[in-house]
Design a protein around this motif. Structure first.
Motif, mmCIF file in Angstrom:
data_model
loop_
_atom_site.group_PDB
_atom_site.id
_atom_site.type_symbol
_atom_site.label_atom_id
_atom_site.label_comp_id
_atom_site.label_asym_id
_atom_site.label_seq_id
_atom_site.Cartn_x
_atom_site.Cartn_y
_atom_site.Cartn_z
ATOM 1 N N LEU A 62 0.848 -1.185 0.000
ATOM 2 C CA LEU A 62 0.000 0.000 0.000
ATOM 3 C C LEU A 62 0.883 1.234 0.000
ATOM 4 N N VAL A 63 0.734 2.079 -1.002
ATOM 5 C CA VAL A 63 1.437 3.360 -1.073
ATOM 6 C C VAL A 63 0.351 4.414 -0.927
ATOM 7 N N TYR A 64 0.425 5.189 0.160
ATOM 8 C CA TYR A 64 -0.719 6.036 0.477
ATOM 9 C C TYR A 64 -0.320 7.349 1.122
ATOM 10 N N ASP A 65 -1.267 8.325 1.044
ATOM 11 C CA ASP A 65 -1.116 9.576 1.774
ATOM 12 C C ASP A 65 -1.857 9.477 3.107
ATOM 13 N N ASP A 66 -3.029 8.862 3.116
ATOM 14 C CA ASP A 66 -3.774 8.563 4.343
ATOM 15 C C ASP A 66 -4.048 7.062 4.347
ATOM 16 N N ALA A 67 -3.772 6.422 5.478
ATOM 17 C CA ALA A 67 -3.923 4.971 5.559
ATOM 18 C C ALA A 67 -5.331 4.540 5.171
ATOM 19 N N PRO A 103 6.313 15.311 -8.535
ATOM 20 C CA PRO A 103 7.446 14.667 -7.868
ATOM 21 C C PRO A 103 6.979 14.043 -6.556
ATOM 22 N N THR A 104 7.217 12.748 -6.408
ATOM 23 C CA THR A 104 6.706 11.996 -5.262
ATOM 24 C C THR A 104 7.805 11.151 -4.653
ATOM 25 N N GLN A 105 7.929 11.261 -3.356
ATOM 26 C CA GLN A 105 8.893 10.455 -2.607
ATOM 27 C C GLN A 105 8.114 9.428 -1.797
ATOM 28 N N ILE A 106 8.510 8.168 -1.902
ATOM 29 C CA ILE A 106 7.846 7.085 -1.192
ATOM 30 C C ILE A 106 8.785 6.586 -0.102
ATOM 31 N N SER A 107 8.311 6.620 1.131
ATOM 32 C CA SER A 107 9.111 6.185 2.273
ATOM 33 C C SER A 107 8.474 4.957 2.906
ATOM 34 N N ASN A 108 9.312 4.127 3.542
ATOM 35 C CA ASN A 108 8.735 3.000 4.266
ATOM 36 C C ASN A 108 8.198 3.508 5.599
ATOM 37 N N GLU A 109 7.674 2.619 6.407
ATOM 38 C CA GLU A 109 7.073 3.025 7.679
ATOM 39 C C GLU A 109 8.096 3.584 8.657
ATOM 40 N N ASN A 110 9.387 3.319 8.414
ATOM 41 C CA ASN A 110 10.447 3.866 9.253
ATOM 42 C C ASN A 110 10.880 5.259 8.802
ATOM 43 N N ASN A 130 4.812 13.453 -0.420
ATOM 44 C CA ASN A 130 5.395 12.382 0.390
ATOM 45 C C ASN A 130 4.328 11.343 0.708
ATOM 46 N N LEU A 131 4.602 10.104 0.321
ATOM 47 C CA LEU A 131 3.691 8.998 0.579
ATOM 48 C C LEU A 131 4.406 7.931 1.396
ATOM 49 N N THR A 132 3.635 7.082 2.035
ATOM 50 C CA THR A 132 4.180 5.995 2.849
ATOM 51 C C THR A 132 3.867 4.680 2.161
ATOM 52 N N ALA A 133 4.819 3.755 2.202
ATOM 53 C CA ALA A 133 4.601 2.414 1.652
ATOM 54 C C ALA A 133 4.543 1.425 2.805
ATOM 55 N N LYS A 134 3.511 0.620 2.806
ATOM 56 C CA LYS A 134 3.379 -0.429 3.805
ATOM 57 C C LYS A 134 3.294 -1.756 3.073
ATOM 58 N N THR A 140 10.030 -5.264 9.311
ATOM 59 C CA THR A 140 11.222 -6.007 9.705
ATOM 60 C C THR A 140 12.503 -5.397 9.157
ATOM 61 N N ALA A 141 12.392 -4.525 8.159
ATOM 62 C CA ALA A 141 13.586 -3.908 7.590
ATOM 63 C C ALA A 141 14.103 -2.832 8.541
#
Length: 170
Positions: A62-67, A103-110, A130-134, A140-141
Motif C-alpha cells: 500500500l502506497v498512500y497519503d492517508d492509511a 514529484p513523489t517520494q515514497i518512504s517506508n514506515e520507518n 510524500n507517501l508511505t509504503a506499507k 522487519t527492515a
C-alpha cells in the motif's frame, strides 16, 4: 492456491492498482482508467477484476497519503513471508507504470525513502508529495540498514564535487 500480489497507490481519495503476474506488472484499469475513486465498494470491484477466489491469499503493498481501510476479509488472507514479492526494487518498478507526474517520494514506515516517482527538477525542494509504503517486510527492515544502502561513499562524494566543478567550467 492463488496469491494476488498487488500494489495499491492511494492518493487524494483516488486509487490505482498494479498487479504482479508471472514476474511482470500490469496496471489494473477500472472502466478504462488507471485511477478510480476510493469508495467502500472498491475491494469488491478489485476482487472481481483480479479473479480473487475464496481460497486466494494476498500480498499487498500500500502506497498512500492517508492509511486506507481494507476489508477484514482481505486482511486475514495474507500469504507466507517467503511468497511476498514487494521490496524497494519491485515497488520502484511497479510505480513507474502509473501516470504519476508530480514529484513523489515514497518512504517506508520507518521514514526511509525507498522509491521516487514523477518528474523531479534540478534543486527542487518544494511541492514534493510524500507517501508511505506499507508492505509485508516493511516492519522487519531495520531503518539503519536501509539508510546505509542509500548513503554515498567518500569516493562518490568526491566525484560529484568534481562533476560540479566541471559543469561550471572551472
Amino acid at each position: 492456491m492463488k496469491i494476488c500480489h498487488c500494489l495499491f497507490w492511494i492518493e487524494k481519495n483516488k486509487i490505482a492498482a498494479v498487479l504482479s503476474k508471472d514476474n511482470r506488472f500490469e496496471v489494473m484499469k477500472f472502466g478504462g482508467n488507471c485511477f478510480t475513486g476510493y469508495t467502500e465498494d472498491f475491494w469488491e470491484k478489485w476482487q472481481d477484476y483480479a479473479g480473487f477466489l475464496k481460497t486466494s491469499q494476498t500480498d499487498f503493498c500500500l502506497v498512500y497519503d492517508d492509511a486506507p481501510t481494507i476489508s477484514e476479509e482481505l486482511l486475514h488472507r495474507e500469504c507466507a513471508d517467503e511468497s511476498g514479492v514487494w521490496n524497494r526494487y519491485t515497488i520502484q518498478d511497479a510505480v513507474h507504470l502509473l501516470p504519476i507526474t508530480n514529484p513523489t517520494q515514497i518512504s517506508n514506515e520507518n521514514g526511509v525513502c525507498i522509491a521516487k516517482a514523477g518528474a523531479f527538477r534540478k534543486a527542487e525542494t518544494t511541492g514534493i508529495v510524500n507517501l508511505t509504503a506499507k508492505y509485508r517486510h516493511a516492519e522487519t527492515a531495520p531503518a539503519e540498514a536501509e539508510r546505509k544502502i542509500l548513503e554515498t561513499t567518500p569516493f562518490i562524494d568526491e566525484m560529484c564535487e568534481r562533476l560540479k566543478i566541471y559543469d561550471k567550467g572551472e
